[in-house]
Design an enzyme around this catalytic site. Structure first.
Site, PDB file in Angstrom:
ATOM      1  N   CYS A  53       0.811  -1.221   0.000  1.00  0.00           N
ATOM      2  CA  CYS A  53       0.000   0.000   0.000  1.00  0.00           C
ATOM      3  C   CYS A  53       0.841   1.267   0.000  1.00  0.00           C
ATOM      4  O   CYS A  53       0.310   2.365  -0.176  1.00  0.00           O
ATOM      5  CB  CYS A  53      -0.951  -0.008   1.202  1.00  0.00           C
ATOM      6  SG  CYS A  53      -2.303  -1.195   1.029  1.00  0.00           S
ATOM      7  N   ASP A  56     -11.454  -3.968   3.455  1.00  0.00           N
ATOM      8  CA  ASP A  56     -12.355  -2.844   3.187  1.00  0.00           C
ATOM      9  C   ASP A  56     -13.804  -3.195   3.504  1.00  0.00           C
ATOM     10  O   ASP A  56     -14.578  -2.349   3.952  1.00  0.00           O
ATOM     11  CB  ASP A  56     -12.242  -2.409   1.724  1.00  0.00           C
ATOM     12  CG  ASP A  56     -10.984  -1.611   1.442  1.00  0.00           C
ATOM     13  OD1 ASP A  56     -10.366  -1.127   2.406  1.00  0.00           O
ATOM     14  OD2 ASP A  56     -10.610  -1.484   0.271  1.00  0.00           O
TER      15      ASP A  56
END
Length: 329
Positions: free
Chosen positions: A12, A89
């Site tokens: 990320c 998520d």
């Protein structure tokens, strides 16, 4: 074969910096679709973790996608980490993942398909653990290897976790330790393997999400590429409050501070810190601490406005002040 050497960034930390991303999205707007199915509950407005559409009184669909370049050299572990990160998520919205589809970018003339197969096998192992179907996907030839998933889940609208529902007086809880960015950067540079970091990145946020929903928590986000400070700033800004962080209470992975001291700080972590600095009162914290608080995480934990058993409280939300985030050293 060291997969991390085939990509400029890693995990990320290779995301577009938050400030630049907001410039891209500024004023974009979204057209209202004709004859759309359901009601959009969560869209672009607050930069939440996933999109949510309510389709029935007690059912909403959660939709997300996430992929990135290799964060570790082991292809099976990379697949596991990428899958856990994509599923996160859905968990960050209080949902349950139903189905994922693979997203694979592969340098077909550089890396053998046997390695790609191991990446996909790792992703499949994590979706199976999560009770999530995995079917099909999309692949392209790409100079850099990238892998992740698009994931669809469901959530009860009344139990939806959002980043804009924080209230002053609520404690802040973090469910995984920080330091993944600097340790992964050290791994990329030296080949050292950090088992605790791999275990942290492959651990699903499912249990923490269920505990948060059962505890009545309504505000949450996951801590990934923008670091704890970046995601906390977005939460505080969206909720109209100020977040106070007790730096001494924030859990860190073994070796994280040494990695900072030895110079293994990803560019993404420094960009995160530069983005939040104008909105942060950090007079009582040193630079090393601030880098770790802004460190770009891959498959990090949940940040909750509330408490759940077994997870440390790292701060609180207070009425909005001149700064969105206050760091107490």
């Amino acid at each position: 074969m060291r997969l991390t050497q085939y990509a400029q960034g890693g995990g990320c930390a290779c995301k577009i910096p938050p400030g630049e991303l907001e410039e891209v999205l500024a004023g974009l707007g979204v057209l209202t679709p004709k004859r759309a199915v359901g009601e959009l509950l969560v869209g672009l407005d607050t930069g939440d973790d996933a999109a949510v559409v309510q389709i029935e009184q007690d059912t909403a669909v959660v939709s997300t996608a996430d992929f990135f370049t290799p964060v570790v050299d082991d292809p099976y572990d990379w697949g596991r980490i990428a899958a856990a990160n994509a599923l996160s998520d859905v968990y960050a919205m209080g949902g349950r993942p139903l189905i994922g589809v693979n997203l694979l970018c592969w340098p077909r003339d550089v890396l053998p398909y046997e390695i790609a197969r191991e990446v996909l096998r790792g992703g499949a192992s994590v979706t199976a653990e999560a009770g999530c179907h995995l079917a099909g996907g999309h692949s392209v030839n790409d100079p850099e290897p990238k892998y992740g998933m698009a994931v669809t889940g469901i959530v009860h609208p009344a139990r939806l976790l959002r980043n804009d529902t924080g209230k002053a007086g609520l404690p802040l809880t973090l469910t995984k330790p920080l330091g993944l960015g600097v340790l992964n950067n050290r791994h990329k540079a030296t080949g050292e393997v950090f088992e605790e970091a791999v275990e942290t990145m492959t651990r699903l946020n499912a249990e923490a999400s269920r505990a948060a929903v059962e505890a009545g928590v309504l505000c949450a986000t996951d801590v990934t590429g923008f670091g704890l400070l970046g995601h906390l700033y977005k939460l505080a800004r969206a909720s109209g409050v100020t977040a106070v962080v007790d730096a001494a209470a924030v859990p860190l992975l073994a070796g994280a501070r040494n990695a900072v001291r030895d110079g293994y700080v990803p560019g993404g972590s420094r960009r995160n810190l530069a983005w939040v600095a104008p909105h942060t009162d950090a007079r009582s914290a040193d630079e090393e601490t601030m880098i770790l608080l802004a460190d770009a995480q891959t498959s990090g934990g949940l940040l909750l406005a509330g408490e759940i058993p077994g997870a440390p409280v790292i701060g609180e939300l207070i009425p909005r002040g001149p700064h969105s985030v206050i760091v107490r050293g």
